[in-house]
Structures are given as C-alpha cells and as structure tokens.
Design an enzyme around this catalytic site. Structure first.
Site, PDB file in Angstrom:
ATOM      1  CG  ASP A 180      -5.939  -0.720  -6.453  1.00 15.28           C
ATOM      2  OD1 ASP A 180      -6.456  -1.386  -5.554  1.00 15.28           O
ATOM      3  OD2 ASP A 180      -4.729  -0.795  -6.763  1.00 15.28           O
TER       4      ASP A 180
ATOM      5  CE  LYS B 230      -4.218  -3.263 -10.451  1.00 18.06           C
ATOM      6  NZ  LYS B 230      -2.802  -3.651 -10.439  1.00 18.06           N
TER       7      LYS B 230
ATOM      8  CG  ASN C 224      -4.629   0.331  -2.963  1.00 21.77           C
ATOM      9  OD1 ASN C 224      -4.588  -0.887  -2.902  1.00 21.77           O
ATOM     10  ND2 ASN C 224      -4.367   0.995  -4.066  1.00 21.77           N
TER      11      ASN C 224
ATOM     12  CB  CYS D 166      -7.402  -4.182  -8.196  1.00 19.44           C
ATOM     13  SG  CYS D 166      -5.871  -4.278  -7.253  1.00 19.44           S
TER      14      CYS D 166
ATOM     15  CG  ASP E  19      -1.005  -6.184  -4.504  1.00 21.30           C
ATOM     16  OD1 ASP E  19      -1.530  -6.224  -5.630  1.00 21.30           O
ATOM     17  OD2 ASP E  19      -1.042  -5.175  -3.771  1.00 21.30           O
TER      18      ASP E  19
ATOM     19  NE  ARG F  11      -0.693   1.458  -1.464  1.00 18.28           N
ATOM     20  CZ  ARG F  11      -0.691   1.401  -2.795  1.00 18.28           C
ATOM     21  NH1 ARG F  11      -1.516   2.110  -3.484  1.00 18.28           N
ATOM     22  NH2 ARG F  11       0.168   0.660  -3.417  1.00 18.28           N
TER      23      ARG F  11
HETATM   24  C1  GLA Z   1      -2.466  -1.937  -5.151  1.00 18.10           C
HETATM   25  C2  GLA Z   1      -2.715  -2.991  -6.211  1.00 18.10           C
HETATM   26  C3  GLA Z   1      -1.465  -3.193  -7.024  1.00 18.10           C
HETATM   27  C4  GLA Z   1      -1.035  -1.890  -7.657  1.00 18.10           C
HETATM   28  C5  GLA Z   1      -0.844  -0.844  -6.584  1.00 18.10           C
HETATM   29  C6  GLA Z   1      -0.605   0.515  -7.184  1.00 18.10           C
HETATM   30  O1  GLA Z   1      -1.599  -2.401  -4.174  1.00 18.10           O
HETATM   31  O2  GLA Z   1      -3.139  -4.169  -5.613  1.00 18.10           O
HETATM   32  O3  GLA Z   1      -1.674  -4.163  -8.018  1.00 18.10           O
HETATM   33  O4  GLA Z   1      -1.994  -1.485  -8.589  1.00 18.10           O
HETATM   34  O5  GLA Z   1      -1.992  -0.747  -5.744  1.00 18.10           O
HETATM   35  O6  GLA Z   1      -0.428   1.480  -6.217  1.00 18.10           O
END
Ligand code: GLA
Length: 729
Positions: free
Chosen positions: A469, A467, A471, A517, A539, A433
């Site tokens: 996250d 939440k 990533n 997450c 996801d 990303r």
């Molecule tokens: C990740 C999380 C998703 C969502 C996206 C947002 O992939 O797992 O649930 O929040 O990021 O970018």
C-alpha cells in the site's frame, strides 16, 4: 514543408559539416506489428513522423510524401511552435537544442520472436548530447512501446521536460476517452470531443498518481468510436509518478499527443556521462473500435507485464473491512478458518499487525516498524501460517514500506524522510493519515524497503501474498539525500528507486502474489503493474459504484488483475445497501474476493457466498484469461453488460448489472460479441437468484443468433443482475 521544418532546414544549411553529408537517402523507418505501423522518415536531417495507425503494404512510398510528415520529436530550439517533446538547458546556459538524425538500427529480440526493437540516434548539432528513441514492437498484440533517452557528455545539463512519446495524429475530429475520479470514486469513464487548444491531464501527487486522472487514453478518429467500429488510438504511460498527458488540436485539425513524466517541479540534473531514460509509453491502434484497444492492452499486459501473467489468481479474503485494526490472534485464527470454509484460497491480514513501541492500533502510529505487535499477536505469524496450511490456503499480509509515522524508524532516521528544509512537515492535510514518505531516491532507503519485504518473507517463507500500500500523496518536496541543486530529481529518482526495489523483490520472490494498492486505486498504471499480480481498484467496494469503476479501469487493465471483493452492507464508503447477489455478481466479473468478517454474516449468506466462490472457480479461467467484449455501457443505458470469451471461443461468461431502475420496465437484452457464429452455445446461469435471469437459460443458440438477436433478461430494477455461462457444444 511546414514553417518549422523550413526554419530547421535553414538552420541546418548554416552547418555545412552536417548538411553536406545528407542527401535524404535514409529509408523509411518502419516500426510494425502484425496490423499496425509507426512510420518515420528523415527530411533534411530532421526526424519526422509520417503515419501511425494501420500497417501499410508498401511503406517505401512515405519517402515520396515526406512533406506531409511532421516533427517526430520536436525540441525547444527547433522552431516548432507546438507542444515540444524535449527542452534542455545545456551546461553553458543555452536553453536551445537542435537534433539531427544520425542513424537507426532494428533487431529481433534474441529471446522472443514476437518482439522487434528499433533505436534511432539523434545528435545535438552543437553540444555533446545524444537522444535515443527506442521502440519495442509486439507483433501479435499490436502494441508498440516507445521511450526516449538522453545521453550527455557535458559536465551538467538540466532536462526541463522530456516526453516518452510524441504522437502526431491527423483526422477531422478527435474523441478522447479517459478515466477520472477521486479516492473512493476511481476510474470513471469520460468521453469528449476535443476542441481546438491544449488539454492537459496530469498528476502532481507523486506517490499516488491515478486517483484523479489516469495516464491511459483512447482517441477515436473522425467519429466517436463504438466497441466494434471506428478507428481508435490507445495509449498508456508506464510511470508510477507525476505524469503529464497533453492533447493539442490546432485549427488545421492536427493533433499532437504528449505523454511523459510531468515536468512540474522536476528539472532533472544530469551529470557528465549520465543517461536519462524516460518511462515507456505503450501505444496501440484499432481499426475496429475501442474493444480491440482493450483486448490489445489486456493481451500485452497478460503476456509481458503482470507478474506470473498466466497464473490463475486465487480467491482472497481480506481482513480490512471486516475487522480493521481491531483484532487479536483468536479473531484472525477464526477468520482464517472461515475463509477456508468459504472456499477462499488466500487469507490476507491487512493493516494493524505491527509496531510495539508505537503500536499500530490506528493510522497515527507505527509505520516504519515492521515487527509483529506482541500484544495483539503473541505467536507472531506462526500460528496463522500453520492454520492456513492445515486448511489448505495461503496466508498473506499488508505492508506499506515506503511510509513512516511516529515509530522507532522515524527516531533513528529522520534524515530518510522527505521534507522541505526549515519548515514543519505538511501533516495537517486531510486524508494523509499522519504519515510521511521515505526518500526512495536514497539507495539506503531503497535497501531498507527491500529489507522490509525480504525480512518478513525470509522469516515466513510460506507467506504467499503481500498487499503493498501507499497512502500519502506527495505535497512536500525535499530530499535530505540529494544535493540542494538537484532537488528537481526527487520525484523521478523516487520512482526509479521504487522500481529498483520492485525489481529485486520480484526477482527473489517471483511466486509471491503482490497486490498493488494506494488508498485504493491511486497507483494503477502499467509501470507499477509490471511488478505486481493485481491491483486494488478502489476502497469503495459498493457494488453499484464498482460497476462503473471496473468498467472504466478494465478499458486498460484485465479482469485477472482487478481485485473485486464482496463486502458487507451498509457499505463502508458509501453506506449504500445492495443485494448480496448483486455484490457477488459484480465481484465475479474481476478477480473475486471477499472483504468482510464472516462471523457477522448469516449462515444463509455464508452459504450463498461459498456456493458462488465454488462456481466462480469453474468460470474464472474464461474471465481471467479470456477476451473482454463490452456490450452495453452503464454510461449510456440503465444497465451494464459484458462478456468474456475464451481464446478458442468455446466458452463465454456474460454479466448483466442493472444500475438504474428502468421506467419502461423493459428487460435488458444481451446482444453478444466475440462468439463463434458457427457454433452452438448452451446457456446456463451462475449464482442464480430465486428465478432464472433469462428465459433462455437451459436453451441453446448459435453464436450467429446470439450476436445478432441476443437473449433477454428477466429484471429491470436497480441492482438486479445475472451471470450467464455459454458452453459450445
Ligand atoms: C488503504 C487501503 C485499504 C486498507 C487500508 C489499511 O486505505 O486502500 O484497502 O488496506 O489502507 O490502512
């Protein structure tokens, strides 16, 4: 006496100052819970593990069979040829260590009568290095946490590898159950007989660590275990970074389990006076099957680990699959209204709400600039919070504060970004990303990450849910904060830095629900879970895959923390189409939520969802706080079934999900566990379909009958399901 022990004894004899003082007079070190025990003895100054498993009545007898015990924490230099718990390079380059038992002490936890601590002190025989082994025993839950610490008074040492836990098991055969997967395919259960040799499961992905292998396991001894039968040892490493779990079985059928931080690219430099603590490893043992291991972990986690462990988790509606980053103020206001109409108790605005110079309209920009996007949301969060308040629900948001991509933050602090010197960042990797990781080994970055959370919450104290996250995984290496000769510390100090941020946040905002997450379930471990209320398992919200994902992850983590959302079809990840009832029923077996744009649903569908949410609220206490009994595994049959039983066994909620068409067109039978045999239970159905899920709905049976005979369902096609409620009369 093993060869290794003989070697160590011989070496120690060459050190008269220590050996003379020893007459093998140390009593058995007994680390016990109500039903389990870890027993250690000292043999010629060497710490040995005698037994881990069922508690014994008279542990003193282990002294008579000291020769059966095996090295409790073998180090490189001791002569033990197996996997080793510890390897250190001392200041003068000596790579060997030799530890002698010095003392131990045990004490009751001053604030919790259920917890007893034990600390064993080992000293290097030649260098000023102390190793402490600490154990925390939770009596009722039958869990023992263990960790190791190194305290050095040398100018500089390098810890090349260090286990949180080194466990010796003895059995004629070992059957390992563990989780494996990938992003969007998390937590599949795999069970295998361990053959001779070493099996290693690990993570080298730093920030995201549990998509592929998970740091939790069950090992059945002698025979494959059932849910209610068989001896099983369970373990869970509480660490949110690179980990390594290894299982070595030798020809004599000894098994050595190594669990700890992955030593890969992580030689840790400890300077004078420093102390290095490993993460905790949680161990548990069951003489009666895998189910008890699960319930021990769930009970321990719900009492000691999760944030607000006894708070019933609210039903959430999350915006991600519904609108992605493509929204404006009006869309979100309407979603809040519709969430409230459905009966959700919190609305969560996911990714896409921030960044002005670098607006977060897609994943390539904005991370780092946590200011609300004025174009999309001219009134900030104010209107949303007002609307949520007016509708009697909470407002929540998504953040990813450890990461950065093109942003004002990146312009201002390029030195905060993890990156190898003299090379371009690794941005081409797929699924990363276009983002990079902030260097949380740097205390200024830790402050920044804390301030992101604190700043938003200070300005909007009514935000009740966040939440969090993460990533990107960590393929680069390079801290611009740590000195060049301490780069091996990076991914360890990163996680410790993250924990210190979590610690500050949870202390200041103990009642803000925090969801863990990481691209779905990339960070589900009991280390991070110690600072969160719940996690996002995947996801992949396709209910059919979720049956397996939730089945797997719930082996170690409780339903109350397992966010499970009803989503739209075709599914975002798999394109799979499953009936709404099935999606609802699968989501109800965890912490129910909704992940869709209500506007895209028919009035009929909305009615079904809101009715299911209302019914879930009447059973969620049993699901979230009760005991989980797995009944039929989807890995072994064409359907999955399980039951949650309230602690007083007066109520139960059973689920049945058909995963594959049954060619015999045979109705799944639910044979219960965990009920009170002497009570009579009335059976009703939650979220019923067009016809009853069982001919037994509306009838009553004793617990004895339900556990011996069970009830049958009325379906056999894939993605058919039912939820039954049992109420004791
Ligand atoms: C990740 C999380 C998703 C969502 C996206 C947002 O992939 O797992 O649930 O929040 O990021 O970018």
């Amino acid at each position: 006496m093993t060869r290794a022990t003989k070697f160590l004894a011989a070496m120690l004899l060459a050190l008269p100052a220590i050996v003379c003082a020893q007459k093998n007079s140390t009593p058995v070190i007994a680390i016990e819970t109500d039903a389990t025990g870890l027993y250690l003895v000292v043999d010629e100054l060497c710490l040995k593990q005698s037994h881990y498993g069922a508690r014994v009545a008279d542990p003193g007898q282990f002294l008579q069979v000291r020769d059966m015990a095996r090295d409790a924490y073998p180090v490189y230099g001791s002569g033990n040829p197996n996997e080793l718990a510890l390897a250190i390079t001392h200041g003068n380059g000596n790579v060997t260590t030799m530890l002698a038992y010095k003392s131990h002490r045990s004490w009751d936890d001053p604030s919790d009568g259920n917890i007893k601590w034990t600390e064993i002190t080992l000293e290097d025989t030649a260098y000023p290095v102390t190793v402490l082994l600490t154990y925390k025993a939770f009596a009722c839950e039958n869990v023992i946490q263990t960790m190791a610490s190194v305290v050095s008074r040398q100018q500089r040492i390098t810890i090349n590898s260090i286990a949180s836990c080194y466990l010796n098991l003895k059995s004629s055969a070992y059957y390992l159950s563990r989780l494996y997967g990938a992003p969007g395919f998390e937590s599949n259960l795999l069970s295998e007989r361990m053959s001779e040799g070493i099996k290693v499961f690990d993570s080298k992905r730093g920030v995201r660590n549990s998509h592929y292998d998970n740091q939790s396991f069950m090992i059945a001894l002698e025979n494959p275990a059932g849910e209610l039968t068989g001896e099983v040892v369970g373990g869970a490493l509480c660490w949110t970074g690179n980990f390594r779990m290894s299982y070595q079985v030798d020809v004599m059928h000894n098994c050595y389990v190594w669990a700890g931080i992955n030593p890969y690219q992580a030689g840790y430099v400890l300077l004078e006076g420093g102390r290095f603590d490993t993460p905790w490893m949680a161990l548990t043992y069951s003489p009666s099957g895998k189910g008890e291991i699960t319930r021990n972990f769930h009970d321990w986690g719900r009492k000691y680990m999760l944030n607000e462990p006894q708070r019933i988790r609210p039903v959430a509606l999350n915006s991600w699959e519904g609108v992605g980053m493509d929204f404006d103020q009006k869309t979100i206001l309407e979603m809040i209204d519709r969430a409230a109409d459905l009966g959700a108790e919190v609305f969560v605005l996911d990714d896409g709400w921030f960044g002005n110079k670098y607006p977060r309209n897609d994943e390539r920009n904005g991370l780092g600039d946590w200011d609300i996007n004025k174009k999309k949301l001219p009134d900030g969060f104010t209107k949303f919070i007002e609307r949520a308040r007016a509708r009697g629900i909470m407002f929540g948001i998504w953040i990813e504060p450890e990461m950065v991509n093109p942003s004002q933050l990146a312009e201002k602090h390029p030195d905060w970004i993890v990156k190898a010197p003299d090379r371009p960042p690794l941005m081409h990797l797929s699924r990363q990303r276009s983002q990079q990781i902030l260097d949380l080994s740097n205390p200024r970055v830790q402050d920044f990450v804390f301030d992101v959370f604190d700043g938003i919450l200070k300005q909007n104290p009514e935000i009740g849910y966040v939440k969090w996250d993460a990533n990107r995984y960590a393929p680069d290496h390079g801290s611009q904060y740590l000195p060049p000769d301490m780069q091996g510390n990076l991914w360890i100090d990163y996680v410790k830095g993250l924990y210190s941020v979590y610690e500050r946040i949870v202390k200041k905002y103990p009642h803000t629900i925090i969801q863990l997450c990481s691209s779905g379930g990339g960070r589900v471990d009991w280390g991070a879970m110690g600072y969160h209320h719940e996690f996002w398992p995947s996801d992949n919200t396709d209910a059919l895959q979720r049956v397996y994902t939730q089945w797997g992850i719930n082996h170690f983590f409780p339903a109350m923390a397992t966010s499970a959302h009803i989503s739209q079809v075709p599914n975002h990840t798999t394109s799979g189409v499953t009936p709404l009832k099935f999606r609802i029923d699968v989501a109800m077996s965890g912490r129910l939520g909704v992940e869709l744009q209500p506007r895209d649903m028919t009035p009929e569908e909305l009615k079904t969802i809101s009715s299911a949410i209302a019914q879930y609220k009447t059973i969620r206490e049993v699901i979230q706080l009760g005991d989980l009994y797995r009944l039929t595994s989807p890995y072994e049959d064409n359907f999955a079934s399980m039951v949650y039983v309230s602690k007083d066994r007066s109520q139960a909620v059973a689920f049945c999900f058909v995963t594959k068409y049954s060619p015999a067109q045979d109705y799944p039978v639910i044979r219960f566990s965990g009920l009170d045999p002497n009570r009579t239970y009335a059976i009703s159905e939650i979220n019923p379909g067009k016809s009853n899920g069982s001919p037994s709905v509306g009838k009553s049976f004793t617990g004895d009958f339900l556990m011996k005979n069970g009830i049958r369902t009325t379906f056999w096609r894939a993605c058919e399901s039912a939820v039954f409620r049992l109420n004791a009369k």
